[in-house]
Design a protein around this motif. Sequence first.
Motif, PDB file in Angstrom:
ATOM      1  N   LYS A 107       0.821  -1.210   0.000  1.00 53.34           N
ATOM      2  CA  LYS A 107       0.000   0.000   0.000  1.00 53.34           C
ATOM      3  C   LYS A 107       0.858   1.264   0.000  1.00 53.34           C
ATOM      4  N   HIS A 108       2.003   1.211   0.605  1.00 52.41           N
ATOM      5  CA  HIS A 108       2.844   2.399   0.738  1.00 52.41           C
ATOM      6  C   HIS A 108       4.233   2.079   0.194  1.00 52.41           C
ATOM      7  N   LYS A 109       4.485   2.536  -0.997  1.00 54.50           N
ATOM      8  CA  LYS A 109       5.696   2.207  -1.739  1.00 54.50           C
ATOM      9  C   LYS A 109       6.941   2.609  -0.949  1.00 54.50           C
ATOM     10  N   GLY A 110       7.869   1.674  -0.940  1.00 58.26           N
ATOM     11  CA  GLY A 110       9.144   1.936  -0.283  1.00 58.26           C
ATOM     12  C   GLY A 110       9.151   1.683   1.211  1.00 58.26           C
ATOM     13  N   LEU A 123       0.952  -8.208   8.863  1.00 55.36           N
ATOM     14  CA  LEU A 123       2.107  -7.340   8.903  1.00 55.36           C
ATOM     15  C   LEU A 123       1.751  -5.972   8.324  1.00 55.36           C
ATOM     16  N   ILE A 124       2.287  -4.862   8.908  1.00 54.34           N
ATOM     17  CA  ILE A 124       2.004  -3.505   8.433  1.00 54.34           C
ATOM     18  C   ILE A 124       3.297  -2.691   8.475  1.00 54.34           C
ATOM     19  N   CYS A 125       3.260  -1.565   7.738  1.00 53.59           N
ATOM     20  CA  CYS A 125       4.436  -0.691   7.729  1.00 53.59           C
ATOM     21  C   CYS A 125       4.226   0.487   8.681  1.00 53.59           C
ATOM     22  N   ARG A 126       5.240   1.390   8.723  1.00 53.03           N
ATOM     23  CA  ARG A 126       5.173   2.549   9.608  1.00 53.03           C
ATOM     24  C   ARG A 126       4.004   3.454   9.253  1.00 53.03           C
ATOM     25  N   VAL A 127       3.754   3.621   7.913  1.00 56.66           N
ATOM     26  CA  VAL A 127       2.659   4.488   7.487  1.00 56.66           C
ATOM     27  C   VAL A 127       1.315   3.888   7.868  1.00 56.66           C
ATOM     28  N   CYS A 128       1.217   2.556   7.770  1.00 58.91           N
ATOM     29  CA  CYS A 128      -0.043   1.882   8.114  1.00 58.91           C
ATOM     30  C   CYS A 128      -0.441   2.157   9.566  1.00 58.91           C
ATOM     31  N   THR A 129       0.546   2.317  10.422  1.00 61.63           N
ATOM     32  CA  THR A 129       0.240   2.516  11.841  1.00 61.63           C
ATOM     33  C   THR A 129      -0.480   3.822  12.117  1.00 61.63           C
ATOM     34  N   VAL A 130      -0.346   4.798  11.184  1.00 56.46           N
ATOM     35  CA  VAL A 130      -1.017   6.090  11.396  1.00 56.46           C
ATOM     36  C   VAL A 130      -2.159   6.315  10.420  1.00 56.46           C
ATOM     37  N   VAL A 131      -2.327   5.356   9.456  1.00 49.71           N
ATOM     38  CA  VAL A 131      -3.380   5.529   8.440  1.00 49.71           C
ATOM     39  C   VAL A 131      -4.542   4.573   8.689  1.00 49.71           C
ATOM     40  N   SER A 132      -4.267   3.294   8.557  1.00 47.74           N
ATOM     41  CA  SER A 132      -5.359   2.305   8.631  1.00 47.74           C
ATOM     42  C   SER A 132      -5.298   1.396   9.845  1.00 47.74           C
ATOM     43  N   HIS A 133      -4.268   1.498  10.651  1.00 49.24           N
ATOM     44  CA  HIS A 133      -4.146   0.625  11.826  1.00 49.24           C
ATOM     45  C   HIS A 133      -3.804   1.458  13.055  1.00 49.24           C
TER      46      HIS A 133
END
Length: 578
Positions: A107-110, A123-133
């Motif tokens: 979902k979030h390139k790079g 599993l989620i990325c750093r951006v996911c933690t403030v957007v969708s999770h």
Amino acid sequence: MATALKSIGPHLECDICADKYKQPKVLDCMHSFCQKCLEKYYTSRYAGQQTIPCPVCRRETVLPETHIQGLKTNFHLMGIVEEVSLQEKVVSSVKKTPEEDESKCQKHKGEVKWFYCETCEELICRVCTVVSHCKPKHHYIESGEASRKYKQSLKDMFPDFTKNIKRLEQSLATSSQAKQKFTQNVTKTVKAVQDKADKKRAEITTQETKMIAEIKQLQQDRNRTYDEHQSTLTMMLESKKHLLGRSQDIINTASDSDFLSLYPIISKDLKSLKSQNPPQIDPKLSYLSFTPGQRIGEINLGKLDLRQWEMCREFGTEGRGPGEFNWAQSVTATQPGEIAVADCFNNRVVICSNEGQHKGTIPLPTGPLAVAAIHNPEQRLLVLDGSKYVKVFNMKDNTLVMQFPTVPKHQVDKTEMDLQSLAIKNSTCTIVVGDIKRMVWTEHRPTDGEILHTIPVQTPPYYLAVDDDTERVVVSGYNTGKVDVSDSKGKTNATIRPTINGEPVEYCRGVCCDSSGIYLVVYQGGDDDTGHIHHYDLDGRFLDCLAQGLYYQCGITFTSDGQLAVANGHSIQMYHKV
């Protein structure tokens, strides 16, 4: 991911078509197959039948009215197949570069998937933690920590799972041992039937054939029950071993991302199989014995006995009051529903009901060693109390009627004797007394105690019993570890040398007889709980062990209603057939 998919793939294939399950239907044995595969299998071999055997384990499943279509669909398995198929498509359509793997966020390139959302189990990325999770609706932790945490959660489940597997293995071993014991009993029973048949072969061939056929049919029916039970245990055992092994392999070989993607499936399967309890087998299924027919009247080979002896009650404690005993040495059936107990160290004979209700007491100057009852209109109770005389009491009011010696009166003071045992020949009410010092049994007239016969014996007569139909006398030799079965003149027809776990017993104690044979109390020295009650036929052949792990049984007798009463030190044990 590709490694995990390759590992789990074979477990998602139908055993009939060897392809991934399509509309899987589950049988009663928990094996699943494609609906079309099962329909083809049923139509080609079992069309019109109400049951279908599993193509793998052969266990039968009763079909519903709509046959294969009406079987339950394995939606859990369908979900796994669909999920794995979807993952395979993703793997095959995306050619990964070193930078494009499962660790990169789609979902979030790079962005790298450094975190694991425990709420969504992904599993989620750093951006996911403030957007969708976002917290607090979602809870996430670092992916390495998550992997360690959930690996440990699975490992924590393994000990209970391993114990469960051991219980299954023990249940399987117990079932196999029970089947083996039953097979041995079948062999012994068939031989007992054949031995009896040989004596009257021309007249009883038809009965013998019919009875052995019944045994074989019973063996076939019960073996089917054992086989089904063992098959079920084996399938449960294999399933749990397989799942445990697969879980351990994935933990040890899969990457964190692969492991976490498979964790919900594995965890759910482990919990599902862990909750399954092994089915129990009825221990009474292994019981079988043969009761020979009597030798008088119409020819009758005998009958099979599928019932088993079981202790129905125990009464009495150590003491001197009513309902208490201080070394119950001997027991006999008196009036209907009552027994008399030689309460040795309390110097008395206790009269009580078969249920243990105190009825009366006969005080004695010394401790009684043996009791026996004459069931005639006079209703006499015989007692040995360590003296040189047999004492005779009236059972109606417990008064002393007479006493008599076992040698001529003028020889009493000159003769060494040790009177230990009593028995009654019920056909004539003849009294039989065992003397271990002179190594004889003596027979006496019931009315006045006159000596009728003096019979030498080879085994010291610590305990005696008489078979009413043949008048054979059974002599139990206490510390000799043997029992002689003699004719009325003292000739030994058979010798019983009991064993416990393959070792000769040290003590043979109380003995009694009925139409089914000889019941004998045996004891292995060293421990107080090694007592057994064995059952033999009148030719001395072992039939069964009806009780074991007993304390210190001495005397044994049949009650008026066919129960077994056993003097057990400080209590009386009652056994009946169920």
